[in-house]
Design a protein around this motif. Structure first.
Motif, mmCIF file in Angstrom:
data_model
loop_
_atom_site.group_PDB
_atom_site.id
_atom_site.type_symbol
_atom_site.label_atom_id
_atom_site.label_comp_id
_atom_site.label_asym_id
_atom_site.label_seq_id
_atom_site.Cartn_x
_atom_site.Cartn_y
_atom_site.Cartn_z
ATOM 1 N N ASP A 125 0.823 -1.212 0.000
ATOM 2 C CA ASP A 125 0.000 0.000 0.000
ATOM 3 C C ASP A 125 0.853 1.256 0.000
ATOM 4 O O ASP A 125 0.360 2.350 0.269
ATOM 5 N N GLU A 126 2.150 1.093 -0.286
ATOM 6 C CA GLU A 126 3.054 2.230 -0.347
ATOM 7 C C GLU A 126 3.777 2.263 -1.686
ATOM 8 O O GLU A 126 3.742 1.296 -2.451
ATOM 9 N N LEU A 130 12.805 4.915 -6.170
ATOM 10 C CA LEU A 130 14.000 4.277 -6.701
ATOM 11 C C LEU A 130 15.024 5.296 -7.192
ATOM 12 O O LEU A 130 16.224 5.028 -7.193
ATOM 13 N N ALA A 131 14.552 6.445 -7.659
ATOM 14 C CA ALA A 131 15.448 7.461 -8.215
ATOM 15 C C ALA A 131 14.737 8.804 -8.208
ATOM 16 O O ALA A 131 13.509 8.878 -8.206
ATOM 17 N N SER A 132 15.543 9.874 -8.221
ATOM 18 C CA SER A 132 14.984 11.219 -8.253
ATOM 19 C C SER A 132 16.018 12.173 -8.809
ATOM 20 O O SER A 132 17.217 12.040 -8.528
ATOM 21 N N ARG A 133 15.566 13.129 -9.614
ATOM 22 C CA ARG A 133 16.438 14.186 -10.130
ATOM 23 C C ARG A 133 15.796 15.519 -9.759
ATOM 24 O O ARG A 133 14.698 15.837 -10.187
ATOM 25 N N ALA A 134 16.478 16.287 -8.922
ATOM 26 C CA ALA A 134 15.914 17.543 -8.426
ATOM 27 C C ALA A 134 15.836 18.577 -9.537
ATOM 28 O O ALA A 134 16.603 18.544 -10.511
ATOM 29 N N GLY A 146 14.666 5.272 -1.559
ATOM 30 C CA GLY A 146 14.270 4.447 -0.420
ATOM 31 C C GLY A 146 13.115 5.009 0.377
ATOM 32 O O GLY A 146 12.584 4.326 1.270
ATOM 33 N N LEU A 147 12.700 6.240 0.082
ATOM 34 C CA LEU A 147 11.574 6.855 0.784
ATOM 35 C C LEU A 147 10.285 6.085 0.504
ATOM 36 O O LEU A 147 9.997 5.728 -0.639
ATOM 37 N N HIS A 148 9.519 5.805 1.560
ATOM 38 C CA HIS A 148 8.215 5.160 1.429
ATOM 39 C C HIS A 148 7.116 6.168 1.740
ATOM 40 O O HIS A 148 7.205 6.895 2.732
ATOM 41 N N LEU A 149 6.080 6.203 0.893
ATOM 42 C CA LEU A 149 4.930 7.079 1.113
ATOM 43 C C LEU A 149 3.653 6.314 0.778
ATOM 44 O O LEU A 149 3.681 5.358 -0.024
ATOM 45 N N PRO A 150 2.532 6.710 1.373
ATOM 46 C CA PRO A 150 1.259 6.035 1.064
ATOM 47 C C PRO A 150 0.926 6.144 -0.430
ATOM 48 O O PRO A 150 0.879 7.254 -0.976
ATOM 49 N N ALA A 151 0.694 5.017 -1.067
ATOM 50 C CA ALA A 151 0.463 5.015 -2.518
ATOM 51 C C ALA A 151 -0.754 5.832 -2.918
ATOM 52 O O ALA A 151 -0.761 6.466 -3.978
ATOM 53 N N VAL A 152 -1.784 5.855 -2.073
ATOM 54 C CA VAL A 152 -3.042 6.481 -2.460
ATOM 55 C C VAL A 152 -2.977 8.007 -2.468
ATOM 56 O O VAL A 152 -3.902 8.658 -2.970
ATOM 57 N N TYR A 153 -1.894 8.592 -1.934
ATOM 58 C CA TYR A 153 -1.778 10.051 -1.941
ATOM 59 C C TYR A 153 -0.692 10.554 -2.881
ATOM 60 O O TYR A 153 -0.605 11.757 -3.132
ATOM 61 N N THR A 154 0.147 9.678 -3.383
ATOM 62 C CA THR A 154 1.187 10.090 -4.323
ATOM 63 C C THR A 154 0.678 9.945 -5.749
ATOM 64 O O THR A 154 -0.078 9.022 -6.058
#
Length: 274
Positions: A125-126, A130-134, A146-154
């Motif tokens: 449910d999260e 895996l990657a991010s470019r600012a 590695g950040l985990h966030l609730p899937a339903v809000y992202t």
């Protein structure tokens, strides 16, 4: 008092380490078997690693049952690395391919410079990033790997959920029913589970999902699903920025940019469309 506390913590740590000797021995066995040109038998493994023969035989039996080791034909009870490790290696390789393709695609799309671009995959449910470019302009938000966030809000989570077929989505809802969803991370977001479900339905129609301040106040994120060569959804690609004053005018433009970049990433992974 501090010294007593530190000694107590060390003792707890030592006990934790001692509680999983079988796992440590299994890793040592895998390292040894993988380094040998001739498959060693159980007795040789016990001797080379200075392990008790009886427990080594039992551990090798379980590892063989689980596919971590396999008997090598033509050698007296010799063992080599098992096929399950190849499955794990394939998963690691495919994820690395995905991350490498993400950075390549982001680097070849200069129009992404004003945005933070992220890549996440669904994990229960999260979503896990895996990657991010600012953003090159220092705007928006950075998503740590590695950040985990609730899937339903992202946006990336909703994009991946919207890409599921009906049966898979119903199964997901059975595992994670609306009543169990956590509140949105931003304290001023009052979105309800029913409204999230409507957003997922709209994402199915539009091809992209939106997080409008549900994760970070004042920041909106657009995302589209990413597919591999077999047509499986492997990730969500997100584009984030502070919400502009002319949001209504920008919505479709950013939405189309998101789906275009996600399609380019999917194509690089070998996806050729439905």
């Amino acid at each position: 008092m501090s010294r007593v506390k530190d000694e107590h913590l060390v003792t707890i740590k030592e006990k934790e380490n001692e509680s999983v000797p079988a796992l440590r021995r299994a890793v040592r066995i895998l390292d040894l078997v993988g380094s040998q040109q001739t498959p060693p038998n159980a007795a040789e493994i016990a001797r080379l690693l200075d392990l008790p023969r009886s427990s080594t035989h039992g551990l090798i039996g379980v590892m063989t049952e689980l596919g971590l080791l396999e008997s090598a034909a033509g050698h007296a009870s010799g063992y080599r690395l098992g096929p399950r490790l190849l499955d794990w290696a394939a998963h690691v390789s495919s994820r690395q391919d995905l991350i490498g393709a993400f950075h390549h695609i982001v680097g070849t799309h200069p129009e992404l410079a004003p945005y933070t671009v992220s890549l996440s995959t669904l994990d229960g449910d999260e979503v896990v990033y895996l990657a991010s470019r600012a953003s090159e302009k220092g705007l928006g938000v950075h998503y740590s790997v590695g950040l985990h966030l609730p899937a339903v809000y992202t946006a990336t989570g909703k994009a991946q959920l919207s890409a599921m077929d009906r049966a898979a989505f119903r199964e997901w809802l059975t595992l994670y029913p609306l009543a169990t969803w956590p509140p949105a991370p931003t304290p001023h977001s009052t979105i309800t589970p029913e409204e999230v479900m409507e957003e997922i339905r709209i994402a199915q129609k539009d091809g992209y999902a939106i997080d409008d301040g549900q994760i970070h106040l004042g920041v909106w994120c657009f995302a589209a699903a990413v597919y591999d060569s077999s047509g499986n959804t492997v990730a969500g690609l997100g584009i984030s920025q502070p919400k502009p004053a002319n949001a209504d005018e920008m919505r479709d433009r950013i939405g189309h940019l998101t789906t275009s970049v996600a399609a380019s990433l999917s194509a690089r992974l070998g996806y050729r469309g439905a």
